[in-house]
Design a protein around this motif. Structure first.
Motif, PDB file in Angstrom:
ATOM      1  N   VAL A 298      28.265  45.494  46.715  1.00 46.52           N
ATOM      2  CA  VAL A 298      29.327  44.755  46.195  1.00 46.52           C
ATOM      3  C   VAL A 298      28.686  44.312  44.675  1.00 46.52           C
ATOM      4  O   VAL A 298      27.847  43.426  44.628  1.00 46.52           O
ATOM      5  CB  VAL A 298      29.880  43.473  46.980  1.00 46.52           C
ATOM      6  N   VAL A 299      29.273  44.749  43.695  1.00 37.83           N
ATOM      7  CA  VAL A 299      28.699  44.546  42.275  1.00 37.83           C
ATOM      8  C   VAL A 299      29.282  43.378  41.521  1.00 37.83           C
ATOM      9  O   VAL A 299      30.776  43.615  41.634  1.00 37.83           O
ATOM     10  CB  VAL A 299      28.522  45.951  41.457  1.00 37.83           C
ATOM     11  N   VAL A 300      28.460  42.325  41.255  1.00 41.89           N
ATOM     12  CA  VAL A 300      29.305  41.416  40.265  1.00 41.89           C
ATOM     13  C   VAL A 300      28.649  41.478  39.297  1.00 41.89           C
ATOM     14  O   VAL A 300      27.340  41.279  39.128  1.00 41.89           O
ATOM     15  CB  VAL A 300      29.144  39.968  41.004  1.00 41.89           C
ATOM     16  N   HIS A 301      29.148  41.300  37.931  1.00 41.52           N
ATOM     17  CA  HIS A 301      28.514  41.569  36.631  1.00 41.52           C
ATOM     18  C   HIS A 301      28.592  40.395  35.653  1.00 41.52           C
ATOM     19  O   HIS A 301      29.246  39.822  35.862  1.00 41.52           O
ATOM     20  CB  HIS A 301      28.762  42.779  36.120  1.00 41.52           C
TER      21      HIS A 301
ATOM     22  N   GLN B 114      38.899  38.619  51.266  1.00 38.75           N
ATOM     23  CA  GLN B 114      39.162  39.699  52.261  1.00 38.75           C
ATOM     24  C   GLN B 114      39.332  41.044  51.411  1.00 38.75           C
ATOM     25  O   GLN B 114      39.011  42.056  51.949  1.00 38.75           O
ATOM     26  CB  GLN B 114      40.451  39.444  52.995  1.00 38.75           C
ATOM     27  N   ILE B 115      39.950  41.011  50.224  1.00 40.87           N
ATOM     28  CA  ILE B 115      40.077  42.152  49.241  1.00 40.87           C
ATOM     29  C   ILE B 115      38.815  42.953  49.284  1.00 40.87           C
ATOM     30  O   ILE B 115      38.492  44.108  49.312  1.00 40.87           O
ATOM     31  CB  ILE B 115      40.618  41.731  48.173  1.00 40.87           C
ATOM     32  N   ILE B 116      37.624  42.177  49.172  1.00 39.29           N
ATOM     33  CA  ILE B 116      36.390  42.802  48.813  1.00 39.29           C
ATOM     34  C   ILE B 116      35.931  43.749  50.237  1.00 39.29           C
ATOM     35  O   ILE B 116      35.493  44.894  50.119  1.00 39.29           O
ATOM     36  CB  ILE B 116      35.244  41.768  48.806  1.00 39.29           C
ATOM     37  N   ARG B 117      36.488  43.039  51.580  1.00 40.39           N
ATOM     38  CA  ARG B 117      36.123  43.824  52.764  1.00 40.39           C
ATOM     39  C   ARG B 117      36.977  45.097  52.907  1.00 40.39           C
ATOM     40  O   ARG B 117      36.678  46.001  53.205  1.00 40.39           O
ATOM     41  CB  ARG B 117      36.382  42.873  53.911  1.00 40.39           C
ATOM     42  N   ASP B 118      38.267  44.838  52.461  1.00 40.57           N
ATOM     43  CA  ASP B 118      39.290  45.890  52.418  1.00 40.57           C
ATOM     44  C   ASP B 118      38.894  47.038  51.773  1.00 40.57           C
ATOM     45  O   ASP B 118      38.772  48.008  52.094  1.00 40.57           O
ATOM     46  CB  ASP B 118      40.699  45.383  51.900  1.00 40.57           C
ATOM     47  N   LEU B 119      38.331  46.748  50.549  1.00 38.59           N
ATOM     48  CA  LEU B 119      37.732  47.950  49.386  1.00 38.59           C
ATOM     49  C   LEU B 119      36.692  48.496  50.352  1.00 38.59           C
ATOM     50  O   LEU B 119      36.559  49.687  50.296  1.00 38.59           O
ATOM     51  CB  LEU B 119      37.550  47.154  48.217  1.00 38.59           C
TER      52      LEU B 119
END
Ligand code: X2W
Length: 282
Positions: free
Chosen positions: A60-63, A152-157
């Motif tokens: 998961v990239v956070v920039h 949850q959106i991150i897990r879905d992705l």
């Protein structure tokens, strides 16, 4: 047989136990503006992220993008000022912050990952109300402190095979409010809410240094607190280590502060015995 070839084969073989250990792990990678470098460095970073995904990790990239925000603010004749490492963000500046982070920087990373054969999708803290903020400090204007995370959106992705790339821009509690969030803070909050296995903070220093200037490879959170209190940890390393402590409190298993300018720093950290940078864990 060619010696280099044997070394390469051995390195790959030695990576096996690490690949097995991290299969299915959630690894949040903070990619700071200072670590981004040129197109080649960006392409290398992207390949590392795609490799992680390929071996079963959920990256998961956070920039960030602080230097890129400074550039555009300069061109628009808007002054940049920082208080305790955070940008004083006026109503005018927050529009520029969102344009640069969610637009230019986010899409540059997305494109690089896709060019490396991954399936990246760019979002910000606004999408699906991922990160809802309140004002951090009245002195800072539209700088947000995350108060509600909806990951949850991150897990879905990632479960759909995608690599989320997240810009640290967020919604407020009131309608039509936009907040600028420090990239490290956003990465820590996201990693904490996901209870990630690793949070990698890629920056432009080798790691956390002791009083003699030596990089510490493993540090206990109590030692970090003591080093902040006695001034050994100073300047920009304070928000990074504080982010690390908060993320650990929230259930992240370990945080690593490492030099993103070193080629393949993230791969060295995850897949080799010696690792890279400073690992903080209880
Ligand atoms: C940061 C967001 C970008 C960032 C800023 O406006 O510069 C605040 O300071 P780096 O490249 O990771 O420093 N936000 C509140 O964090 O970028």
């Amino acid at each position: 047989m060619d010696r280099d070839f044997v070394t390469t084969a051995r390195t790959l073989s030695e990576a096996l136990p690490y690949m097995q250990r991290y299969a299915g792990a959630v690894v949040v990678v903070k990619f700071g503006g200072n670590a981004m470098g040129d197109d080649e460095a960006m392409a290398e970073f992207a390949r590392d992220i795609v490799l992680m995904k390929q071996v079963g990790i959920h990256p998961v990239v956070v920039h960030g993008g602080g230097p890129m925000i400074n550039d555009l603010l300069d061109r628009l004749g808007i002054e940049s000022r920082f208080v305790r490492g955070k940008r004083v963000t006026t109503a005018e500046a927050v529009q520029v912050v969102e344009m640069v982070l969610s637009g230019l920087v986010n899409k540059r990373i997305v494109q690089a990952i896709n060019d490396a054969g991954g399936r990246a999708i760019g979002i910000s803290g606004k999408d699906d109300d991922l990160m809802v903020c309140e004002a951090d400090d009245p002195e800072l204007g539209f700088v947000g402190r995350p108060i509600e995370m909806n990951v949850q959106i991150i897990r879905d992705l990632y479960n759909a095979g995608l690599i989320p790339v997240i810009a640290p821009v967020a919604t407020g509690m009131a309608d039509n409010e936009t907040f600028n969030v420090n990239g490290d803070t956003a990465a820590g909050a996201i990693a904490g809410a996901l209870k990630a296995d690793r949070l990698l903070l890629l920056t432009d220093v080798a790691g956390v240094k002791d009083g003699q200037g030596q990089v510490l490879t493993q540090i206990h959170p109590d030692q970090v607190r003591a080093m902040i209190a006695d001034g050994t940890i100073a300047g920009g390393m304070i928000p990074k280590t504080e982010t690390a402590l908060t993320a650990l409190d929230q259930g992240v298993r370990a945080v690593v502060i490492l030099d993103g300018r070193v080629p393949h720093a993230a791969l060295l950290e995850l897949f080799t015995e010696q690792g890279a940078g400073s690992l903080i864990r209880s």
